[in-house]
Design a protein around this motif. Sequence first.
Motif, short mmCIF file in Angstrom:
data_model
loop_
_atom_site.label_atom_id
_atom_site.label_comp_id
_atom_site.label_asym_id
_atom_site.label_seq_id
_atom_site.Cartn_x
_atom_site.Cartn_y
_atom_site.Cartn_z
N TYR A 49 0.83 -1.20 0.00
CA TYR A 49 0.00 0.00 0.00
C TYR A 49 0.87 1.26 0.00
O TYR A 49 1.88 1.34 0.71
CB TYR A 49 -0.91 0.02 1.23
CG TYR A 49 -2.06 -0.95 1.16
CD1 TYR A 49 -3.20 -0.67 0.39
CD2 TYR A 49 -2.02 -2.15 1.86
CE1 TYR A 49 -4.25 -1.56 0.32
CE2 TYR A 49 -3.09 -3.04 1.81
CZ TYR A 49 -4.19 -2.74 1.04
OH TYR A 49 -5.24 -3.62 0.97
N SER A 62 -7.09 -3.92 -4.91
CA SER A 62 -5.67 -4.16 -5.17
C SER A 62 -5.47 -5.49 -5.88
O SER A 62 -6.19 -6.46 -5.65
CB SER A 62 -4.89 -4.16 -3.86
OG SER A 62 -5.07 -2.94 -3.17
N ALA A 69 -5.46 6.50 0.85
CA ALA A 69 -5.05 5.14 1.20
C ALA A 69 -6.16 4.42 1.95
O ALA A 69 -6.40 3.23 1.74
CB ALA A 69 -3.78 5.20 2.05
N GLN A 117 -8.63 3.22 -0.43
CA GLN A 117 -8.15 2.04 -1.16
C GLN A 117 -8.33 0.78 -0.32
O GLN A 117 -8.76 -0.27 -0.84
CB GLN A 117 -6.67 2.21 -1.53
CG GLN A 117 -6.10 1.05 -2.36
CD GLN A 117 -6.82 0.90 -3.68
OE1 GLN A 117 -7.00 1.86 -4.44
NE2 GLN A 117 -7.25 -0.33 -3.98
#
Length: 412
Positions: free
Chosen positions: A230, A242, A298, A301
């Motif tokens: 990450y 991802s 982040a 994500q």
Amino acid sequence: MLKIKNLVMLFSSTLKTYGYSVSQLVELLQEIRDHYNEVLMQRWVHVFRDIFDEDNYHPMQVPTAVEYQRVVDSFPYRDSNLEAASFPKRFPFSSMVPRVYQQIQNYIQACLQFSQDLNLADQEIDDTLRRYTNLLLTRTLSGCLSTLIRKPSLSLLQLIQISINTNYLEESNSWLEEYIAQLTGASRELSHIARLQGRAVFRDVRDDAEQQIYEALKRKMDEFMELANYDWLLNEPSGHASSYLMDLIAFLQSTFQAFTNLKEHVAQNACLTACRHIAEILMELLLSDDVKSVSMGALQQVNLDVIQCEQFAASEPVPGFEDGTLLSSFLDLRQLLDLLLSWDWSAYFHDYGQETSKYLRVSPQRAITVLEKLREADKRTVFSVLKKSERDKKKLMETVLRQLRQLLQSSA
């Protein structure tokens, strides 16, 4: 040792004709018989090890009727669907199953050789064979199987096949009972005195193998999770999960297809173990002391990755779960992310400690840990201090952190 037995028997018969007592010779024969059995069991350790080493732990496949008949002659497995299937036919077990069964029969035959001509009653021979067979099952075979399932070279799919094999070996227990009864001609009514313990042995080995399956599954998952890389200062999320996580889920989907021949509870436990393991690792990544700063990008994500996990859980990769069971594995993560992304602190503090709270599973400590990382990431944004909205957000964050610390202290 069979020659020694025959010589002792001949000597005993000679002494009896002259009226001498042979009770001590009878005791000697019993000692020799026990020693003979020990020697046999040591030999069969190598026999079983060779079988296990030569097996590839894939279901047996036979291309012709001759080979099919050879297998069912050596192992009395019958399945109407398999009989009706076209060639090549595929058995659910690997080659170790008929070979182990055949070698147990060979061992029984070897034990019987010593008991012959000892002037023993059929029932006594039957009890002796059962006792020695139980020793083979509980000591020799059980020990060899326990060593096998702990071999580090075994793959997850091979462990699954070994677990499947134990189901069919367990079924063979009744066939071995019948085999001994046919050899000895003992009364079926009395043969229950020394039942074979094969079922218990194979159940214990299967339980052990199942634990090894769960551990092997987690180790394989760790290999995928180690690829998680990450960018914790990401400005914007990628818009999709991802790649490492997509690969992991694809692996799990294909793996759980191999669980179809396992007991339902094994497949369910493995699936639940997998979901919980992913959730634990993602939470550990987010809370890790090694990660000093986390941006909102982040965090978003990570949220996309958790959504992908939730979709996998909701797809029922293994049948038989009650609604929401798998999804609950990600509940701690889901509530934490929802709270941080929605910035719904008023609801969190208002409902804190209540069973009806949307964020019941979010502890103050976890919230503090991630908020402090978000604060560190904001410090790296050069122009954030110039924007009024950012300054207001910073003040709110400090207020929230202060309240969370107060909650933490009050609950300590």
